[in-house]
Write an enzyme that holds these catalytic residues in place. Structure first.
Site, short mmCIF file in Angstrom:
data_model
loop_
_atom_site.label_atom_id
_atom_site.label_comp_id
_atom_site.label_asym_id
_atom_site.label_seq_id
_atom_site.Cartn_x
_atom_site.Cartn_y
_atom_site.Cartn_z
N ASP A 96 81.55 52.92 35.58
CA ASP A 96 81.82 54.04 36.55
C ASP A 96 82.52 55.22 35.85
OD1 ASP A 96 81.32 51.88 38.30
OD2 ASP A 96 83.29 51.55 39.25
N SER A 139 83.95 53.96 49.36
CA SER A 139 82.55 53.97 49.65
C SER A 139 81.75 52.96 48.50
CB SER A 139 82.21 55.44 49.58
OG SER A 139 82.27 55.85 48.50
N GLY A 140 82.43 52.82 47.45
CA GLY A 140 81.90 51.89 46.24
C GLY A 140 81.21 53.02 45.51
N HIS A 191 77.68 44.24 38.20
CA HIS A 191 78.24 43.12 37.51
C HIS A 191 78.07 42.64 36.23
CE1 HIS A 191 81.38 42.72 40.68
NE2 HIS A 191 80.40 42.92 41.67
N SER A 248 85.37 56.63 43.60
CA SER A 248 86.22 58.03 43.62
C SER A 248 87.29 57.79 42.86
CB SER A 248 86.61 57.80 45.25
OG SER A 248 87.27 56.44 45.55
N SER A 249 87.83 56.36 42.46
CA SER A 249 88.93 56.35 41.65
C SER A 249 88.58 56.73 40.11
CB SER A 249 89.42 54.87 41.52
OG SER A 249 88.70 53.89 41.40
#
Ligand code: GLA
Length: 373
Positions: free
Chosen positions: A159, A110-111, A22, A114-115
């Site tokens: 990510d 799952s964090g 974060h 995936s996106s």
């Protein structure tokens, strides 16, 4: 469903963030690694003005009109493909009609991003099938736009950047303000990373994520009344203390997490480069505590998982990874004691939470790969 007659297989990675949670949207440095859990996109040109998409995990097909991609913004799973294609095209790139098959092995919810893996692999596949070379960092930035606009998560760049630009056996020390990236070898001595999914059903994660981001923006706005800082990551711990009175209590706690977490990233990168793995572990556990107490993004499930892991003698440190509110922990564990550690954590978790957690086996891997079939 057959893989015959596709022209390319393009993959992008899921990611684990070692530390720097974060802080990406506050201009901080993060330390993710790309994983061997990947999303593969099989692609071939189809000579139409459409993207025909299928998934190995879904019993559905969609046909997206290239000239009307924005219309799929609210579609539950096609939005990732539509958003990626829409913004790639808007950035001036050629998008040709194609058939794609999405085979995502990054577990959903799952964090482990995936996106991002879907968005990045789709864009790289679109560029490849159009015969265009692509810049991985640009792919990451466009994928981030798709996530913000079509998936509704006001995310940072971590990510998508890790998914695109990851390197085998390396962590990435990524400066999210400048996008400078230093690759640091993941030499963990007698330790290995262990990923455990809390399997907590996701609820309201997107809105809570967006709320945290807004709180950090509010912190920056208030701090700027007195000091000329460009982002929260540039605020030092003493500067924050000196200006504590400017911030309501909750906003102060959020800012404190960000400022301290940025310090922990600096500390961890030095420790990792020097092989002080016990110090890396301590920073991981301190990060979890701050995410739990100050940033309040953990919840009882992730707190139970991290606490159990930290209490095992073979574990040097453990924390939640990713956005939180569910998803995985990452732990540093003595390699020859991993199965004993896993049994201990899984049994304890079931007893405390009432359902099973899940182990993922993954290596640190490359980001985008392209293979001609
Ligand atoms: C999600 C977001 C990232 C980052 C992390 C928290 O994974 O997509 O941009 O903010 O949460 O570190």
């Amino acid at each position: 469903m057959t893989l015959d007659n596709y022209t390319y297989k393009v993959t992008a990675a899921g990611r684990v963030n070692i530390i720097g949670e974060h802080v990406d949207y506050c201009g901080g440095k993060v330390m993710p690694c790309a994983l061997s859990l990947k999303c593969a996109v099989y692609v071939r040109a189809n000579g139409q003005d459409r993207i025909n998409a299928e998934w190995t995990t879904l019993d559905e097909k969609v046909s997206l009109e290239l000239n009307d991609l924005y219309a799929y913004k609210a579609h539950s799973y096609a939005k990732y493909i539509a958003g990626s294609a829409y913004f790639w095209r808007q950035a001036g790139h050629k998008v040709v009609g194609c058939d794609i098959l999405v085979d995502c092995k990054v577990p959903f919810g799952s964090g482990l991003s995936s996106s991002a893996a879907i968005e990045v692999s789709v864009i790289a596949a679109l560029a490849t099938v159009a015969g265009e070379p692509f810049d991985k960092a640009e792919v990451a930035q466009i994928a981030q736009k798709a996530e913000i606009e079509f998936a509704g998560v006001n995310c940072g760049i971590m990510d998508q950047y890790a998914s695109a630009c990851g390197r085998k056996n390396h962590a990435m020390l990524l400066d999210c303000k400048s996008l400078d990236c230093e690759y640091v070898p993941m030499e963990l001595g007698k330790y290995s990373l262990v990923l455990i999914d809390s399997c907590k059903p996701h609820s309201l994660a997107e809105s809570k994520y967006n709320e945290r981001r807004a709180e950090t923006e509010e912190a920056l706005r208030l701090l700027r009344q007195k000091s000329d800082v460009s982002c929260l990551a540039d605020v030092s711990p003493s500067q924050l203390e000196d200006n504590k009175d400017l911030l309501p209590a909750i906003i102060y706690k959020r800012a404190k997490h960000v400022v301290d977490e940025c310090e922990r990233v600096r500390f961890t990168s030095v420790a990792l480069k020097n092989g002080y793995i016990a110090a890396v572990g301590a920073a991981l556990s301190a990060s979890h505590r701050s995410l739990s107490e100050n940033y309040e993004v953990t919840g009882v499930e992730l707190d139970a998982l991290a606490r159990l892991a930290q209490s095992h003698p073979a574990c040097s440190g453990s924390r939640m990874t990713g956005a939180g509110f569910g998803g995985c922990t990452v732990s540093l564990v003595e390699t020859d004691k991993i199965s004993e550690f896993e049994d201990y954590v899984l049994t304890g978790y079931k007893k405390q939470i009432g359902y099973d957690a899940k182990i993922y086996k993954a290596d640190i891997s490359d980001g985008i790969t392209v293979k001609k079939l």
